[in-house]
Design an enzyme around this catalytic site. Structure first.
Site, mmCIF file in Angstrom:
data_model
loop_
_atom_site.group_PDB
_atom_site.id
_atom_site.type_symbol
_atom_site.label_atom_id
_atom_site.label_comp_id
_atom_site.label_asym_id
_atom_site.label_seq_id
_atom_site.Cartn_x
_atom_site.Cartn_y
_atom_site.Cartn_z
ATOM 1 N N CYS A 1 10.610 7.264 -7.828
ATOM 2 C CA CYS A 1 9.956 7.769 -6.280
ATOM 3 C C CYS A 1 11.051 8.338 -5.654
ATOM 4 O O CYS A 1 10.499 9.222 -4.748
ATOM 5 C CB CYS A 1 9.696 6.474 -5.930
ATOM 6 N N CYS B 1 14.525 -2.352 -8.239
ATOM 7 C CA CYS B 1 13.745 -2.501 -6.830
ATOM 8 C C CYS B 1 12.906 -3.564 -6.865
ATOM 9 O O CYS B 1 12.767 -4.392 -5.860
ATOM 10 C CB CYS B 1 13.119 -1.242 -6.815
ATOM 11 N N MET C 1 5.985 0.475 2.757
ATOM 12 C CA MET C 1 7.289 0.378 2.848
ATOM 13 C C MET C 1 7.516 1.998 2.820
ATOM 14 O O MET C 1 7.441 2.708 1.704
ATOM 15 C CB MET C 1 7.858 -0.382 1.628
ATOM 16 N N MET D 1 0.849 -1.406 0.044
ATOM 17 C CA MET D 1 -0.025 0.009 0.049
ATOM 18 C C MET D 1 0.819 1.113 0.049
ATOM 19 O O MET D 1 1.653 1.475 0.926
ATOM 20 C CB MET D 1 -0.850 0.019 1.155
ATOM 21 N N SER D 2 0.672 2.197 -1.103
ATOM 22 C CA SER D 2 1.535 3.432 -0.968
ATOM 23 C C SER D 2 0.674 4.503 -0.767
ATOM 24 O O SER D 2 1.140 5.595 -0.285
ATOM 25 C CB SER D 2 1.925 3.639 -2.604
ATOM 26 N N GLY D 3 -0.701 4.205 -0.538
ATOM 27 C CA GLY D 3 -1.726 5.150 -0.227
ATOM 28 C C GLY D 3 -1.998 5.841 -1.417
ATOM 29 O O GLY D 3 -2.954 6.906 -1.530
ATOM 30 N N GLY D 4 -1.729 5.562 -2.749
ATOM 31 C CA GLY D 4 -2.309 5.915 -3.932
ATOM 32 C C GLY D 4 -3.284 5.435 -4.627
ATOM 33 O O GLY D 4 -4.172 4.623 -3.773
ATOM 34 N N ILE D 5 -3.779 5.905 -5.849
ATOM 35 C CA ILE D 5 -5.103 5.310 -6.613
ATOM 36 C C ILE D 5 -4.990 4.097 -6.720
ATOM 37 O O ILE D 5 -6.150 3.246 -6.220
ATOM 38 C CB ILE D 5 -4.979 6.129 -7.839
ATOM 39 N N ASP D 6 -3.901 3.512 -7.260
ATOM 40 C CA ASP D 6 -3.942 1.941 -7.493
ATOM 41 C C ASP D 6 -3.927 1.040 -6.315
ATOM 42 O O ASP D 6 -4.727 0.051 -6.601
ATOM 43 C CB ASP D 6 -2.650 1.547 -8.421
ATOM 44 N N SER D 7 -3.067 1.274 -5.472
ATOM 45 C CA SER D 7 -3.063 0.339 -4.350
ATOM 46 C C SER D 7 -4.275 0.407 -3.636
ATOM 47 O O SER D 7 -4.830 -0.640 -2.917
ATOM 48 C CB SER D 7 -2.029 0.590 -3.327
#
Length: 362
Positions: A188, A91, A37, A12-18
Site C-alpha cells: 500500500c 501490519c 486509517m 473502510m478503505s473506500g475500495g470494493i471489498d470494504s
C-alpha cells in the site's frame, strides 16, 4: 444507545471489498460504524462519500506517523538485514487490527470487520483462520499472527465469496462504478519498485552499503552488485550479470555485502528453521498427519512435519520439493484450508548442524 452486540466497526478503505462488507453487514441487521486509517498518501475521500451514501457513522484516523515509525521502518530494517519482509503480515497484528480494536472499544462496538477473503471457524475452544473460497484472493496467509482475543471479535463477510461475486453484488446494489474499479496488488505504501522506495526513504543507503560482490557457492567472485538490500532469495531477473546460464540468488550475507548466485537446483531445501511463531494448538500442529506449509503468498502448500527445537525455534522438514527459502517471509501451516499457525522463516545459517542434531527425527 443500540445494543452493542449488533454494532460493528468496519475498516473502510473506500475500495470494493470494504464497501461490500459494509453493505452485507447492514443487510444482516448490524449497525455499521466505519473508520478509515490514513496511513499513506491522500485524504480518503472515497470512503467519506461511500459512508455518507450508506448513511453510516464514519471516522478518519490519521495514523501516518505511527505507521511510518512501525511498519515502514520494519520494512526498511528487514531489507537492511538481508531479509525479505512481508509488510502486510507485520501490519495486521501490530497496526491494522490493533487500531481497529482500540477504535471499536472507543466507539462502543463489540465487533470489527474487514474485507479480507478469509473465514473463521471455532473448534475445540479455539478460533481458526480458514482460507477463503476464492483461491485467487485468499488472504489467510497474511493473518496468521492475529491472536485469539482479536479473532474472537472479527467478522470476515467475504470469506465465502469470489471477487467476481462481490463485484456482481455491488452492481446489483447500485454501486456500478465501484463494482468496476481495478485494484492494486502492490504494497500500500509503495508505487513501483521497492528498491526505489528504499533509496527514497534512506538516501544514505547506497553510500552506507556500497557495491558488493556476487559470489559462487565456492566463494569465487563473479562480478559486482549494487548492494545486498536490493536482492532477495530466489531472484533471477534484474541481477544485471551475464554468466552464460540462468543464475539465482542463493544466499545474502549482509556482513560481507555478498550475494551468492547459483542454479535452480541449489535453491532446493529439505529443511528450514522458523522463529517467532504463533501456533493455535501446538499438540495439534506437531501431530497433524496432513500438515502443509506455504513459504510465500500464493505458493503451493508443501507437505511437511514440524518440531520444536530446544532454543524455541521450529524445525520444518519438507516432504515434497521446496525451493527459495527466504528469511523474513512467513511460513504458514495448514491442515487443508485451516490455518494451524505460522512463523517467520529464520536465517538458515548453521542449519546443517541443526539437522545433524535431529537426524533421528522421523
Amino acid at each position: 444507545m443500540k445494543e452493542s452486540k449488533k454494532r460493528v466497526l468496519v475498516g473502510m478503505s473506500g475500495g470494493i471489498d470494504s464497501t461490500a462488507t459494509c453493505l452485507m453487514l447492514q443487510e444482516q441487521g448490524y449497525e455499521i460504524v466505519g473508520v478509515t486509517m490514513r496511513v499513506w498518501g491522500d485524504e480518503p475521500q472515497d470512503a467519506r462519500e461511500l459512508a455518507a451514501r450508506m448513511g453510516i457513522e464514519h471516522y478518519v484516523a490519521d495514523e501516518r506517523v505511527p505507521f511510518k515509525d512501525t511498519i515502514v521502518k520494519n520494512f526498511i530494517d528487514e531489507y537492511r538485514q538481508g531479509r525479505t519482509p512481508n509488510p502486510c503480515v507485520m501490519c495486521n497484528p501490530l497496526f491494522k487490527f490493533r487500531m481497529l480494536i482500540e477504535w471499536a472499544d472507543k466507539l462502543g462496538c463489540d465487533w470489527i470487520a474487514t474485507g479480507h477473503y478469509s473465514r473463521l471457524e471455532e473448534r475445540n475452544g479455539h478460533i481458526y483462520i480458514v482460507a477463503g473460497d476464492d483461491d485467487k484472493k485468499d488472504q489467510s496467509y497474511f493473518l496468521w499472527r492475529l491472536g485469539q482475543d482479536v479473532l474472537r471479535r472479527c467478522i470476515f463477510p467475504l470469506g465465502n465469496y469470489t471477487k467476481q461475486t462481490v463485484r456482481d453484488y455491488l452492481h446489483e446494489k447500485g454501486y456500478e462504478a465501484k463494482s468496476k474499479e481495478g485494484e492494486s496488488m502492490e504494497v500500500c505504501f509503495i508505487k513501483g519498485d521497492y528498491r526505489d522506495f528504499l533509496r527514497e526513504q534512506c538516501p544514505e543507503l547506497d553510500a552506507e552499503v556500497g557495491p558488493g560482490w556476487f559470489v559462487s557457492s565456492e566463494g569465487v567472485k563473479l562480478g559486482q552488485h549494487k548492494g545486498f538490500p536490493y536482492y532477495t532469495i530466489g531472484q533471477r531477473k534484474g541481477l544485471e550479470i551475464a554468466l552464460g546460464k540462468p543464475a539465482y540468488v542463493l544466499k545474502i550475507n549482509p556482513q560481507k555485502n555478498t550475494v551468492m548466485l547459483g542454479d535452480a537446483g541449489q535453491l532446493k531445501a529439505e529443511y528450514m528453521v522458523a522463529e517467532q511463531d504463533n501456533i493455535v494448538d501446538e499438540d495439534e500442529l506437531f501431530a497433524c498427519p496432513d500438515l502443509a506449509v506455504r513459504i510465500r503468498y500464493r505458493s503451493r502448500p508443501i507437505p511437511c512435519r514440524v518440531k520444536r527445537l530446544e532454543d524455541g525455534h521450529l524445525l520444518v522438514r519438507f516432504l515434497a520439493e521446496a525451493s527459495a527459502i527466504a528469511p523474513g517471509q512467513s511460513a504458514v501451516f495448514y491442515e487443508g484450508r485451516r490455518v494451524l499457525g505460522g512463523a517467520f522463516i529464520a536465517s538458515q545459517r548453521g542449519i546443517g548442524l541443526v539437522i545433524e542434531q535431529n537426524k533421528d527425527w522421523k
